[in-house]
Design a protein around this motif. Structure first.
Motif, PDB file in Angstrom:
ATOM      1  N   GLU A 113       0.853  -1.179   0.000  1.00 53.92           N
ATOM      2  CA  GLU A 113       0.000   0.000   0.000  1.00 53.92           C
ATOM      3  C   GLU A 113       0.894   1.236   0.000  1.00 53.92           C
ATOM      4  O   GLU A 113       2.089   1.154   0.309  1.00 53.92           O
ATOM      5  CB  GLU A 113      -0.929   0.017   1.211  1.00 53.92           C
ATOM      6  CG  GLU A 113      -0.218  -0.039   2.537  1.00 53.92           C
ATOM      7  CD  GLU A 113      -1.191  -0.148   3.703  1.00 53.92           C
ATOM      8  OE1 GLU A 113      -0.838   0.337   4.786  1.00 53.92           O
ATOM      9  OE2 GLU A 113      -2.282  -0.709   3.520  1.00 53.92           O
ATOM     10  N   ALA A 116       2.457   6.594   3.960  1.00 53.53           N
ATOM     11  CA  ALA A 116       1.608   7.678   4.456  1.00 53.53           C
ATOM     12  C   ALA A 116       2.430   8.610   5.330  1.00 53.53           C
ATOM     13  O   ALA A 116       3.295   8.166   6.097  1.00 53.53           O
ATOM     14  CB  ALA A 116       0.430   7.125   5.241  1.00 53.53           C
ATOM     15  N   GLN A 117       2.184   9.898   5.182  1.00 51.70           N
ATOM     16  CA  GLN A 117       2.831  10.903   6.022  1.00 51.70           C
ATOM     17  C   GLN A 117       1.793  11.913   6.485  1.00 51.70           C
ATOM     18  O   GLN A 117       0.868  12.251   5.734  1.00 51.70           O
ATOM     19  CB  GLN A 117       3.928  11.647   5.246  1.00 51.70           C
ATOM     20  CG  GLN A 117       5.215  10.849   5.064  1.00 51.70           C
ATOM     21  CD  GLN A 117       6.320  11.705   4.463  1.00 51.70           C
ATOM     22  OE1 GLN A 117       6.821  11.426   3.391  1.00 51.70           O
ATOM     23  NE2 GLN A 117       6.701  12.746   5.176  1.00 51.70           N
ATOM     24  N   ASP A 118       1.969  12.387   7.704  1.00 51.02           N
ATOM     25  CA  ASP A 118       1.108  13.434   8.249  1.00 51.02           C
ATOM     26  C   ASP A 118       1.965  14.653   8.563  1.00 51.02           C
ATOM     27  O   ASP A 118       3.080  14.522   9.105  1.00 51.02           O
ATOM     28  CB  ASP A 118       0.416  12.960   9.524  1.00 51.02           C
ATOM     29  CG  ASP A 118      -0.595  11.858   9.245  1.00 51.02           C
ATOM     30  OD1 ASP A 118      -1.730  12.185   8.890  1.00 51.02           O
ATOM     31  OD2 ASP A 118      -0.230  10.666   9.376  1.00 51.02           O
ATOM     32  N   GLU A 206      -5.419  16.040   1.186  1.00 48.28           N
ATOM     33  CA  GLU A 206      -4.941  14.767   0.637  1.00 48.28           C
ATOM     34  C   GLU A 206      -4.169  15.015  -0.652  1.00 48.28           C
ATOM     35  O   GLU A 206      -4.750  15.448  -1.652  1.00 48.28           O
ATOM     36  CB  GLU A 206      -6.118  13.839   0.317  1.00 48.28           C
ATOM     37  CG  GLU A 206      -6.980  13.466   1.507  1.00 48.28           C
ATOM     38  CD  GLU A 206      -8.190  12.677   1.049  1.00 48.28           C
ATOM     39  OE1 GLU A 206      -8.136  11.436   1.068  1.00 48.28           O
ATOM     40  OE2 GLU A 206      -9.186  13.304   0.650  1.00 48.28           O
ATOM     41  N   SER A 208      -1.114  13.312  -3.276  1.00 48.13           N
ATOM     42  CA  SER A 208      -0.393  12.087  -3.634  1.00 48.13           C
ATOM     43  C   SER A 208       0.878  12.449  -4.384  1.00 48.13           C
ATOM     44  O   SER A 208       0.872  13.319  -5.264  1.00 48.13           O
ATOM     45  CB  SER A 208      -1.274  11.183  -4.501  1.00 48.13           C
ATOM     46  OG  SER A 208      -2.324  10.632  -3.728  1.00 48.13           O
ATOM     47  N   THR A 216       3.380   7.840  -2.187  1.00 48.27           N
ATOM     48  CA  THR A 216       3.213   8.356  -0.831  1.00 48.27           C
ATOM     49  C   THR A 216       1.955   9.211  -0.784  1.00 48.27           C
ATOM     50  O   THR A 216       1.737  10.053  -1.656  1.00 48.27           O
ATOM     51  CB  THR A 216       4.432   9.203  -0.413  1.00 48.27           C
ATOM     52  OG1 THR A 216       5.629   8.421  -0.575  1.00 48.27           O
ATOM     53  CG2 THR A 216       4.316   9.644   1.035  1.00 48.27           C
ATOM     54  N   HIS A 217       1.153   8.980   0.231  1.00 51.56           N
ATOM     55  CA  HIS A 217      -0.068   9.752   0.434  1.00 51.56           C
ATOM     56  C   HIS A 217       0.155  10.675   1.621  1.00 51.56           C
ATOM     57  O   HIS A 217       0.413  10.204   2.736  1.00 51.56           O
ATOM     58  CB  HIS A 217      -1.250   8.816   0.683  1.00 51.56           C
ATOM     59  CG  HIS A 217      -2.563   9.513   0.784  1.00 51.56           C
ATOM     60  ND1 HIS A 217      -3.043  10.339  -0.204  1.00 51.56           N
ATOM     61  CD2 HIS A 217      -3.503   9.524   1.764  1.00 51.56           C
ATOM     62  CE1 HIS A 217      -4.225  10.819   0.163  1.00 51.56           C
ATOM     63  NE2 HIS A 217      -4.514  10.347   1.345  1.00 51.56           N
ATOM     64  N   ILE A 218       0.094  11.985   1.362  1.00 48.91           N
ATOM     65  CA  ILE A 218       0.364  12.958   2.423  1.00 48.91           C
ATOM     66  C   ILE A 218      -0.946  13.544   2.919  1.00 48.91           C
ATOM     67  O   ILE A 218      -1.755  14.032   2.117  1.00 48.91           O
ATOM     68  CB  ILE A 218       1.288  14.091   1.933  1.00 48.91           C
ATOM     69  CG1 ILE A 218       2.634  13.511   1.503  1.00 48.91           C
ATOM     70  CG2 ILE A 218       1.515  15.123   3.026  1.00 48.91           C
ATOM     71  CD1 ILE A 218       2.851  13.473   0.045  1.00 48.91           C
ATOM     72  N   ARG A 219      -1.133  13.474   4.216  1.00 49.79           N
ATOM     73  CA  ARG A 219      -2.283  14.112   4.857  1.00 49.79           C
ATOM     74  C   ARG A 219      -1.781  15.386   5.533  1.00 49.79           C
ATOM     75  O   ARG A 219      -0.906  15.323   6.397  1.00 49.79           O
ATOM     76  CB  ARG A 219      -2.925  13.174   5.878  1.00 49.79           C
ATOM     77  CG  ARG A 219      -3.554  11.926   5.259  1.00 49.79           C
ATOM     78  CD  ARG A 219      -4.178  11.044   6.329  1.00 49.79           C
ATOM     79  NE  ARG A 219      -3.168  10.434   7.179  1.00 49.79           N
ATOM     80  CZ  ARG A 219      -2.686   9.202   7.010  1.00 49.79           C
ATOM     81  NH1 ARG A 219      -3.153   8.449   6.033  1.00 49.79           N
ATOM     82  NH2 ARG A 219      -1.776   8.717   7.821  1.00 49.79           N
TER      83      ARG A 219
END
Length: 984
Positions: A113, A116-118, A206, A208, A216-219
């Motif tokens: 998957e 992910a980064q916040d 959101e 990408s 990487t999906h950045i929130r």
């Protein structure tokens, strides 16, 4: 003359390395780009075009995709960004896609998957605006991540020295300020990811990206977009020749890599950047032939503007006068109010034709001048990179400058119409580096304030607002001095290319506009304008202005290309992640998506038959009805082929889709099975239409393969094929060995497939227009921008209908509802319940590839439709869900569907990993029960439906059957399974 520029304080620090380009040994410096190393060796030709031409370095910043090369078997690498390395094998052509010359993966194997980064504040872009925003937000206490596509911070303005060179101290103030800002940002604790590609923003929170090649999906809680700008297109004869490049590309070679762009250089454009480039080239030892400036020479009449520039930015004024003195000292002519008329050359640039302009931008009649040159640098202005802001739905406006462009509507601190999104710098609107720095600082502070972080006390007075005001005053005065004549495209010759990627000429576009295809959307479908790797960056504004000039309509925001992911082509294999499967299509609301350009009212019309909907089915009805002698009018609230039909992927289905058989099928699969005999009939009708139109609709009956990778899948297709054969469909199940012989590029993990020889593909971007043109030639009328608002039944069985539209009233003897997913709305106007729902779907297309698959490919257990278009791109669909965005009033692609669709495609065709996804778009499918709704409606004489969920394949047969009913009162085949009676 050496192509390496000299400077007393700059020395080469990278070791000399050797690589091979098209079999030729080339020496380069470690740390420089492929483009710089090739330029240093006077090599210009790179990408091969579909038409057999060559391209070279053009934009120099990774936006045009003209400098593509294959590096060690990895295709489509941008030479202006990719670094050279010892022993590389680089070639100008793509791999053949065979076992001996495969398409190697563009990115590392994807994980299970996305990462992910916040982060509190995400900043996109590490130029002046992005770095200043990041610094301000971090100083206020926010966690900040900066993503930048380049390998070094600084953006197009600061352009730091590449690692191939070293200077003990910055050689000018521009370098010094850029390095100081980056040092401050890093010292403050801002995280910066260089070489990171932001490919989509799905919401304010959101984003990408590919970071180090991994999805990487950045929130983020606050988003600051600072993507900068790119130089506007300058379409002149010969502008695609290797050796013609932007001023920015030449400046990147000179400032960052210390390489001259050529032996004899002409610099042309509008603004002081061109003077800076010419002066820096001269200082490094290059030969500048001439500098052309389209504005008039400043005079004493401009004293107010001159005084304002001297007062607001005296250092920049001194620099400008210094450049002019340097050019004068080297006897380089600076020709004011002159422009390039054409670039000449056989395969590469050899000469430049120059004309003198009057105040309106027209030739004065003075003799044309000709300069021998191998390099032409064009710098006529910039266009903001608004892709991400538009993708999010931020409000935009049209700026009437040069060709015209879209700018993001922002407040003083960069705040947009979308909560928690800021856009700053030249990526919002053009304002220069000092405006970008000030607005970036204000945006960073505002973003932190929205997070509830208190402003830190400052050591002295805050001068940011004053600096912004001074910078804006300077810009206004500067561009008053450099006020260029207006741009007019009427004099551009028909054989000049308008679209670089797809090699579309002005003449081709003009022909379409004169034929009534006078919107960017219609031009795109009819010519492929804007469908190349640059995604319309270097043709859209030109085409929009040409449409405006030829139609008299003003430029409008909604008439530009719809914003779609990816923001730039992105490695397809890196984005594929397995998603749960489901049955069929997911129904959704069907709002009005029309953006009509025709509004003029018409006088009351009378017609035998009125067809509502000018998609493929409505156009086919217009064709068959007019051919049968009927007086027919086709209306659409938007334009021909601009909704579901124009967003179709172009599959010609004959066998059942996987979710139309077995446990996933609607109504047990009976309605879909009953439809099977219609497929082959309709495909044959498409072939007849192609022959009758005289156009190449790219119909290829290549056969369809439904592949299986499990034993359960094999049993499924065996049962499905048996049912299809009972309905007269030729179908057989083949084993893995036979499948491998038929289609060697498919995965060796596949166990077999169902082969249906009658399946194939068609170009839906052309076919609808071709059949509509046939209808018009036969007397059918097509009215666009004609929204049906109300329908009245006239008394008596044959009384007909009075149809009230947004443009006028139409009296019709009979009415055909061909409005696809919107058919239920039309039915409601007559009190008829039509059980039709819309299903927004999305499709993906890759960059052009070598021949990989000939068949139409589906999957027994997964949502997949895959085929290779005539242009080489892979079209990937299969029913993956899109979603309606109310604020933007369009259907948009969803990240999960992109990831899921690419994962299935990668499992079936591994070569997908070696290609870039160029475009992802959303269309509208029709949900019924697996079968069409055809024929008259009981109790409403004269009202007919022509609605089908397999619209493109079945459009001709559905239209033919309804035409037979209207004209003859009967059909040659039994349509009982398709009548609306089954729902009553």
């Amino acid at each position: 003359m050496s192509a390496r520029l000299t400077h007393s304080s700059i020395a080469a620090s990278g070791r000399t390395i050797r690589f091979w380009y098209d079999g030729q040994a080339i020496d380069g410096l470690e740390g420089e780009t492929v483009a710089a190393a090739l330029a240093a060796s006077h090599i210009r030709q790179m990408r091969h075009t579909r038409g057999g031409g060559r391209r070279g370095l053009y934009c120099g910043m990774g936006a045009c995709f003209d400098c593509l090369v294959t590096i060690d078997g990895v295709a489509s690498q941008r030479a202006c960004l990719a670094k050279v390395a010892e022993g590389q094998q680089i070639r100008s052509a793509m791999p053949a896609g065979t076992p001996a010359d495969p398409l190697l993966p563009l990115a590392p194997p994807a994980d299970a998957e996305p990462a992910a980064q916040d982060v509190d504040v995400l900043v996109v872009g590490a130029g002046p605006a992005g770095l200043s925003a990041a610094l301000a937000a971090r100083q206020a206490g926010a966690s900040v991540l900066v993503l930048d596509e380049r390998l070094q911070s600084g953006g197009q303005f600061y352009k730091p020295l590449a690692p191939s060179h070293h200077a003990p101290h910055p050689v000018d103030r521009q370098f010094a300020k850029g390095l100081a800002l980056e040092r401050d940002v890093r010292a403050a604790g801002v995280a910066i990811a260089q070489g990171a590609q932001v490919w989509a923003a799905f919401s304010a929170h959101e984003v990408s990206a590919l970071i180090a090649g991994r999805a990487t999906h950045i929130r983020c809680r606050q988003l600051v977009i600072a993507p900068g700008a790119y130089e506007r297109p300058v379409p002149i004869p010969g502008w695609t020749l290797p050796g013609v490049m932007t001023t920015g590309a030449a400046q990147a070679l000179a400032r960052a890599y210390r390489v001259a762009p050529g032996r004899r250089v002409v610099v042309a454009g509008n603004g002081p950047l061109n003077l800076q480039l010419a002066a820096e080239l001269l200082a490094g030892g290059a030969h500048v032939v001439a500098v052309l400036e389209s504005a008039a020479r400043p005079s004493v009449r401009d004293w107010r503007h001159l005084l304002t520039t001297a007062r607001t930015a005296p250092d920049l004024v001194r620099q400008g006068w210094g450049y002019l003195r340097q050019l004068r000292a080297h006897k380089v002519p600076v020709l004011w109010r002159h422009a390039v008329a054409a670039a000449e050359g056989d395969g590469e640039l050899q000469a430049v034709q120059v004309i003198e302009l009057d105040a309106q931008g027209q030739p004065t009649g003075a003799p044309m001048r000709r300069f021998e040159a191998d390099t032409l640098c064009l710098g006529y202005g910039f266009i903001p990179s608004t892709e991400l802001a538009r993708m999010l739905g931020c409000e935009h406006r049209v700026v009437q400058r040069h060709l015209g462009y879209l700018a993001t509507v922002t407040a003083g601190d960069g705040a947009t119409s979308l909560e928690d999104v800021f856009v700053v710098g030249d990526g919002a609107d053009l304002g220069g580096s000092r405006v970008a720095l000030a607005r970036g600082t204000l945006a960073g502070r505002s973003a932190a304030r929205k997070l509830g972080l208190p402003a830190k006390p400052m050591a002295g007075p805050d001068r940011t607002a004053a600096q912004l005001q001074r910078a804006e005053c300077f810009q206004q005065a500067l561009w008053s001095l450099y006020n260029a004549p207006p741009v007019a495209l009427g004099a551009v010759s028909d054989d000049t290319l308008l679209c670089r990627c797809e090699e579309i000429s002005f003449g081709s576009v003009r022909e379409q506009i004169r034929a009534g295809r006078d919107t960017l959307a219609a031009l795109k479908r009819n010519t492929r304008l804007g469908m190349g790797r640059c995604q319309g960056r270097y043709c859209a504004v030109t085409a929009a202005k040409l449409v405006s000039e030829m139609t008299g309509r003003p430029l409008e925001v909604e008439q530009y290309f719809a914003p779609r992911p990816p923001a730039k082509p992105v490695p397809a294999g890196a984005l594929g992640f397995e998603k749960p499967e489901w049955g069929g299509h997911k129904p959704a609301i069907t709002p009005n998506l029309a953006r009509p350009v025709e509004h003029a009212p018409f006088q009351t019309l009378r017609t035998d038959v009125l067809v509502i909907g000018a998609g493929v089915l409505g156009s086919c009805l217009g064709h068959y009805l007019s051919k049968a002698g009927q007086d027919v009018t086709v209306v659409d609230r938007d334009d021909i082929n601009l909704q579901a039909s124009g967003a179709n992927a172009g599959s010609l289905h004959v066998q059942l889709l996987s979710f139309d058989f077995g446990a996933k099928a609607q109504e047990g699969g009976g309605p879909a099975a009953a439809t099977l005999p219609l497929g082959p009939m309709s495909v044959r009708l498409w072939q007849e239409i192609e022959a009758e139109s005289g156009e190449d609709l790219e119909i290829k009956i290549t056969g369809g393969l439904m592949v299986a990778d499990t034993e359960a899948g094999m049993r499924f297709i065996e049962a499905k094929a048996a049912l299809e054969r009972r309905h007269g469909i030729e179908a057989q199940v083949i084993d893995a060995a036979t499948l491998r012989r038929l289609s060697p590029a498919l995965s060796p993990q596949l166990l077999g497939a169902e082969l249906c020889p009658m399946e194939g593909k068609i170009n839906p971007l052309r076919a609808t227009y071709a059949v509509a043109s046939l209808a018009q030639q036969q007397g059918a009328r097509f009215l666009r921008g004609c929204d049906v608002r109300r329908i009245e039944r006239r008394p008596g069985d044959g009384g007909g209908f009075v149809v009230h539209t947004s443009r006028g009233v139409i009296h019709a003897g009979r009415l055909v509802n061909a409005s696809g997913a919107w058919s239920s709305k039309v039915g409601e106007m007559l009190g008829v319940q039509i059980p039709v729902k819309g299903a927004p779907l999305q499709m993906i297309v890759t960059e052009p590839a070598p021949p990989l698959v000939n068949h139409l490919v589906a999957h027994a257990d997964r949502h997949l439709s895959l085929k290779q278009a005539a242009t080489g791109g892979l079209i990937i669909g299969g029913g993956w869900t899109a979603a309606f965005h109310e604020g933007m009033r369009l259907n948009r692609a969803e990240r999960a569907s992109i990831e899921g669709g690419l994962w299935v495609a990668r499992q079936v065709l591994p070569a997908v990993c070696g290609l870039h996804m160029v475009r992802c778009w959303a269309g509208m499918n029709v949900n019924i029960d697996g079968a069409p709704i055809l024929g008259d409606v009981p109790g409403v004489p004269g009202f007919y439906n022509a609605v089908t969920s397999n619209g493109y394949t079945l459009a001709p047969i559905a239209a033919r059957l309804v035409t037979d009913l209207i004209v003859h009162g009967r059909t040659d085949i039994d349509i009982t399974p398709f009548r609306i009676d089954r729902f009553l």
